[in-house]
Design a protein around this motif. Structure first.
Motif, PDB file in Angstrom:
ATOM      1  N   HIS A 123     -17.512  57.493   7.659  1.00 33.44           N
ATOM      2  CA  HIS A 123     -16.185  57.420   7.060  1.00 33.44           C
ATOM      3  C   HIS A 123     -15.232  58.230   7.927  1.00 33.44           C
ATOM      4  CE1 HIS A 123     -12.974  57.455   4.164  1.00 33.44           C
ATOM      5  NE2 HIS A 123     -13.703  56.817   3.257  1.00 33.44           N
ATOM      6  N   ASP A 124     -14.108  57.626   8.279  1.00 34.35           N
ATOM      7  CA  ASP A 124     -13.145  58.299   9.145  1.00 34.35           C
ATOM      8  C   ASP A 124     -12.582  59.564   8.517  1.00 34.35           C
ATOM      9  OD1 ASP A 124     -13.491  56.360  11.035  1.00 34.35           O
ATOM     10  OD2 ASP A 124     -11.742  55.182  10.444  1.00 34.35           O
ATOM     11  N   ASN A 125     -12.679  59.694   7.185  1.00 31.10           N
ATOM     12  CA  ASN A 125     -12.070  60.834   6.506  1.00 31.10           C
ATOM     13  C   ASN A 125     -12.997  62.037   6.384  1.00 31.10           C
ATOM     14  OD1 ASN A 125      -9.684  59.493   6.155  1.00 31.10           O
ATOM     15  ND2 ASN A 125     -10.113  58.816   4.079  1.00 31.10           N
ATOM     16  N   PHE A 126     -14.270  61.902   6.778  1.00 27.52           N
ATOM     17  CA  PHE A 126     -15.226  62.988   6.577  1.00 27.52           C
ATOM     18  C   PHE A 126     -15.865  63.469   7.879  1.00 27.52           C
ATOM     19  CE2 PHE A 126     -15.953  60.608   2.419  1.00 27.52           C
ATOM     20  CZ  PHE A 126     -15.101  61.435   1.710  1.00 27.52           C
ATOM     21  N   GLU A 127     -16.088  64.781   7.933  1.00 25.48           N
ATOM     22  CA  GLU A 127     -17.005  65.375   8.902  1.00 25.48           C
ATOM     23  C   GLU A 127     -18.303  65.641   8.141  1.00 25.48           C
ATOM     24  OE1 GLU A 127     -16.469  65.959  12.037  1.00 25.48           O
ATOM     25  OE2 GLU A 127     -14.294  66.108  12.333  1.00 25.48           O
ATOM     26  N   SER A 128     -19.440  65.610   8.831  1.00 22.51           N
ATOM     27  CA  SER A 128     -20.696  65.817   8.104  1.00 22.51           C
ATOM     28  C   SER A 128     -21.747  66.460   9.002  1.00 22.51           C
ATOM     29  CB  SER A 128     -21.233  64.480   7.564  1.00 22.51           C
ATOM     30  OG  SER A 128     -21.587  63.622   8.629  1.00 22.51           O
ATOM     31  N   VAL A 129     -22.731  67.056   8.361  1.00 18.90           N
ATOM     32  CA  VAL A 129     -23.886  67.623   9.058  1.00 18.90           C
ATOM     33  C   VAL A 129     -25.086  67.506   8.123  1.00 18.90           C
ATOM     34  CG1 VAL A 129     -23.398  69.974   8.214  1.00 18.90           C
ATOM     35  CG2 VAL A 129     -24.794  69.644  10.262  1.00 18.90           C
ATOM     36  N   GLN A 130     -26.240  67.149   8.674  1.00 20.68           N
ATOM     37  CA  GLN A 130     -27.444  67.051   7.846  1.00 20.68           C
ATOM     38  C   GLN A 130     -27.973  68.448   7.549  1.00 20.68           C
ATOM     39  OE1 GLN A 130     -31.433  65.545   9.220  1.00 20.68           O
ATOM     40  NE2 GLN A 130     -31.095  63.967   7.671  1.00 20.68           N
ATOM     41  N   VAL A 131     -28.243  68.692   6.287  1.00 17.28           N
ATOM     42  CA  VAL A 131     -28.705  70.013   5.847  1.00 17.28           C
ATOM     43  C   VAL A 131     -30.223  70.043   5.720  1.00 17.28           C
ATOM     44  CG1 VAL A 131     -28.570  71.737   4.009  1.00 17.28           C
ATOM     45  CG2 VAL A 131     -26.546  70.411   4.624  1.00 17.28           C
ATOM     46  N   ILE A 132     -30.786  69.030   5.073  1.00 14.62           N
ATOM     47  CA  ILE A 132     -32.210  69.035   4.751  1.00 14.62           C
ATOM     48  C   ILE A 132     -32.763  67.619   4.801  1.00 14.62           C
ATOM     49  CG2 ILE A 132     -33.844  69.293   2.811  1.00 14.62           C
ATOM     50  CD1 ILE A 132     -32.243  71.743   1.955  1.00 14.62           C
ATOM     51  N   ASN A 133     -34.010  67.495   5.256  1.00 10.26           N
ATOM     52  CA  ASN A 133     -34.782  66.265   5.106  1.00 10.26           C
ATOM     53  C   ASN A 133     -36.106  66.691   4.471  1.00 10.26           C
ATOM     54  OD1 ASN A 133     -36.427  63.953   5.429  1.00 10.26           O
ATOM     55  ND2 ASN A 133     -35.155  63.275   7.123  1.00 10.26           N
ATOM     56  N   ASP A 134     -36.218  66.478   3.166  1.00 14.32           N
ATOM     57  CA  ASP A 134     -37.337  67.015   2.392  1.00 14.32           C
ATOM     58  C   ASP A 134     -38.162  65.876   1.776  1.00 14.32           C
ATOM     59  OD1 ASP A 134     -38.887  69.063   1.273  1.00 14.32           O
ATOM     60  OD2 ASP A 134     -37.749  69.012  -0.594  1.00 14.32           O
ATOM     61  N   PRO A 135     -39.392  65.626   2.271  1.00 14.00           N
ATOM     62  CA  PRO A 135     -40.223  64.546   1.722  1.00 14.00           C
ATOM     63  C   PRO A 135     -40.468  64.729   0.229  1.00 14.00           C
ATOM     64  CG  PRO A 135     -41.143  65.361   3.780  1.00 14.00           C
ATOM     65  CD  PRO A 135     -40.053  66.326   3.383  1.00 14.00           C
ATOM     66  N   LYS A 177     -13.567  67.232   4.537  1.00 13.80           N
ATOM     67  CA  LYS A 177     -12.542  66.274   4.946  1.00 13.80           C
ATOM     68  C   LYS A 177     -12.115  66.494   6.387  1.00 13.80           C
ATOM     69  CE  LYS A 177      -8.388  63.963   3.259  1.00 13.80           C
ATOM     70  NZ  LYS A 177      -7.376  63.893   2.191  1.00 13.80           N
ATOM     71  N   ARG A 178     -12.049  65.385   7.112  1.00 15.98           N
ATOM     72  CA  ARG A 178     -11.605  65.414   8.504  1.00 15.98           C
ATOM     73  C   ARG A 178     -10.075  65.574   8.569  1.00 15.98           C
ATOM     74  NH1 ARG A 178     -14.331  62.972  12.793  1.00 15.98           N
ATOM     75  NH2 ARG A 178     -15.539  61.732  11.308  1.00 15.98           N
ATOM     76  N   ASN A 179      -9.602  66.218   9.603  1.00 17.51           N
ATOM     77  CA  ASN A 179      -8.161  66.374   9.860  1.00 17.51           C
ATOM     78  C   ASN A 179      -7.423  67.078   8.726  1.00 17.51           C
ATOM     79  OD1 ASN A 179      -8.456  65.009  12.320  1.00 17.51           O
ATOM     80  ND2 ASN A 179      -8.164  63.015  11.335  1.00 17.51           N
ATOM     81  N   LYS A 180      -8.112  67.955   8.038  1.00 22.72           N
ATOM     82  CA  LYS A 180      -7.479  68.763   6.989  1.00 22.72           C
ATOM     83  C   LYS A 180      -7.617  70.229   7.391  1.00 22.72           C
ATOM     84  CE  LYS A 180      -8.101  70.342   2.228  1.00 22.72           C
ATOM     85  NZ  LYS A 180      -8.980  70.319   1.042  1.00 22.72           N
ATOM     86  N   TYR A 181      -6.571  70.992   7.151  1.00 26.75           N
ATOM     87  CA  TYR A 181      -6.679  72.413   7.435  1.00 26.75           C
ATOM     88  C   TYR A 181      -7.726  73.031   6.522  1.00 26.75           C
ATOM     89  CZ  TYR A 181      -5.878  77.377   7.530  1.00 26.75           C
ATOM     90  OH  TYR A 181      -6.078  78.725   7.628  1.00 26.75           O
ATOM     91  N   LEU A 182      -8.728  73.687   7.112  1.00 29.08           N
ATOM     92  CA  LEU A 182      -9.782  74.329   6.331  1.00 29.08           C
ATOM     93  C   LEU A 182      -9.490  75.821   6.229  1.00 29.08           C
ATOM     94  CD1 LEU A 182     -12.984  72.637   7.825  1.00 29.08           C
ATOM     95  CD2 LEU A 182     -11.790  72.055   5.701  1.00 29.08           C
ATOM     96  N   PRO A 183      -9.416  76.353   5.005  1.00 26.17           N
ATOM     97  CA  PRO A 183      -9.215  77.797   4.841  1.00 26.17           C
ATOM     98  C   PRO A 183     -10.316  78.581   5.549  1.00 26.17           C
ATOM     99  CG  PRO A 183      -8.896  76.669   2.757  1.00 26.17           C
ATOM    100  CD  PRO A 183      -9.447  75.657   3.715  1.00 26.17           C
ATOM    101  N   PHE A 184     -10.012  79.814   5.863  1.00 27.79           N
ATOM    102  CA  PHE A 184     -10.956  80.676   6.582  1.00 27.79           C
ATOM    103  C   PHE A 184     -12.326  80.684   5.908  1.00 27.79           C
ATOM    104  CE2 PHE A 184     -13.038  84.783   7.050  1.00 27.79           C
ATOM    105  CZ  PHE A 184     -13.083  84.922   8.421  1.00 27.79           C
ATOM    106  N   ALA A 185     -12.351  80.858   4.592  1.00 27.54           N
ATOM    107  CA  ALA A 185     -13.621  80.960   3.874  1.00 27.54           C
ATOM    108  C   ALA A 185     -14.453  79.691   4.034  1.00 27.54           C
ATOM    109  CB  ALA A 185     -13.368  81.236   2.389  1.00 27.54           C
ATOM    110  N   VAL A 186     -13.806  78.537   3.951  1.00 30.08           N
ATOM    111  CA  VAL A 186     -14.526  77.264   4.084  1.00 30.08           C
ATOM    112  C   VAL A 186     -15.074  77.106   5.499  1.00 30.08           C
ATOM    113  CG1 VAL A 186     -14.324  74.754   3.937  1.00 30.08           C
ATOM    114  CG2 VAL A 186     -13.128  76.190   2.274  1.00 30.08           C
TER     115      VAL A 186
END
Length: 294
Positions: free
Chosen positions: A152-164, A272-281
């Motif tokens: 999706h053009d609106n999201f950045e993502s990263v895989q966290v877990i692959n748990d069988p 969300k992609r192209n959105k200002y992310l606060p420091f904490a996030v």
């Protein structure tokens, strides 16, 4: 034209009601009406059809699209300025699927709170579909998505877990004498399964179909604790992520390794992609990535 006027107009357009917009914004209805009239006078076009049912004009629809961009840019600006004056403070709103709970997130949250004790973390249990909507509209900063590829053009993502997935059975079940079980050998079993709106439901059904059978489903749920209770009550067997299944401290429950199966809980984190992310996030995402890469 004032930002406040655009906020009032956008809320009226969303609610299609001056009264509801006034209630939500906690301002008087005359103030809302005056702001919208000011916009119409300044732009030289009517923004609403004022009949029995309030309706946007074509000009109103065009103004609404641009107003959303302006308001989003203004919120990004104020958030960035807030970070400069209140460094390392704030809150992070995170959506997590109910089948997971905080089990997978506890280590990350604990480490983050040690680094930034002033940041409040707000966890909300909702399904993956609502999590995507929340990240999209800004009501959530970060979302965890189960077994859902994010293209999706609106999201950045990263895989966290692959748990069988792991099979859990009642300790009195004949399979409890085993340490592992072939998925194909569960054809005659009764399954406590996820709800149909869970992506894991489709994955399990497809995997069983590849083994030549359709599982007999006696119960469906979104809550892992309820699924465990059903197995404890001897109503059937269930498939849970390994980290959850192996952490069950209940003598009535026996976890078994599932063989000849490719089903796993794939957990991705989105923002969300192209959105200002606060420091904490930004710091939370940075810490998550560092833990994943270890």
């Amino acid at each position: 034209m004032e930002i406040r006027h655009l906020e009032y107009f956008s809320e009226v357009a969303k609610q299609l009601s001056f009264t509801k917009a006034a209630s939500i914004l906690h301002v008087s209805q005359p103030s809302i009406s005056k702001a919208v009239k000011h916009l119409e006078d300044e732009l030289g076009v009517p923004l609403f059809y004022r009949s029995k049912q309030l309706e946007l004009t074509d000009a109103g629809k065009a103004v609404l699209v641009n107003a959303k961009h302006v308001l989003s840019a203004f919120r990004n600006l104020t958030s960035e300025l807030s970070d400069l004056t209140e460094l390392k403070k704030g809150e992070i709103k995170i959506g997590i699927p109910p089948i997971i709970g905080a089990a997978f997130f506890s280590k990350l949250i604990s480490q983050f709170k040690e680094l930034y004790p002033m940041v409040e973390i707000i966890l909300t249990e909702v399904g993956s579909k609502r999590i995507k909507i929340g990240v999209e509209d800004g009501s959530l900063d970060i979302g965890l998505i189960c077994n859902t590829p994010v293209h999706h053009d609106n999201f950045e993502s990263v895989q966290v877990i692959n748990d069988p997935l792991v099979l859990i059975v009642n300790s009195s079940h004949p399979l409890a004498k085993c340490t592992e079980v072939n998925l194909a050998d569960l054809e005659e079993e009764s399954f406590i399964l996820y709800r149909e709106d869970f992506t894991l439901y489709d994955r399990i059904i497809d995997e069983c179909a590849q083994k030549g059978f359709s599982p007999s489903i006696v119960c469906q749920s979104s809550q892992k604790d309820f699924m465990i209770e059903m197995v404890e009550a001897k109503l059937g067997v269930a498939l849970l992520p390994g980290k959850i299944a192996n952490a069950i401290h209940n003598e009535a429950i026996k976890p078994l390794t599932l063989t000849h199966s490719n089903v796993s809980l794939e957990l991705g984190m989105i923002w969300k992609r192209n959105k200002y992310l606060p420091f904490a996030v930004k710091e939370f995402i940075k810490l998550a990535k560092s833990i994943i890469e270890k």
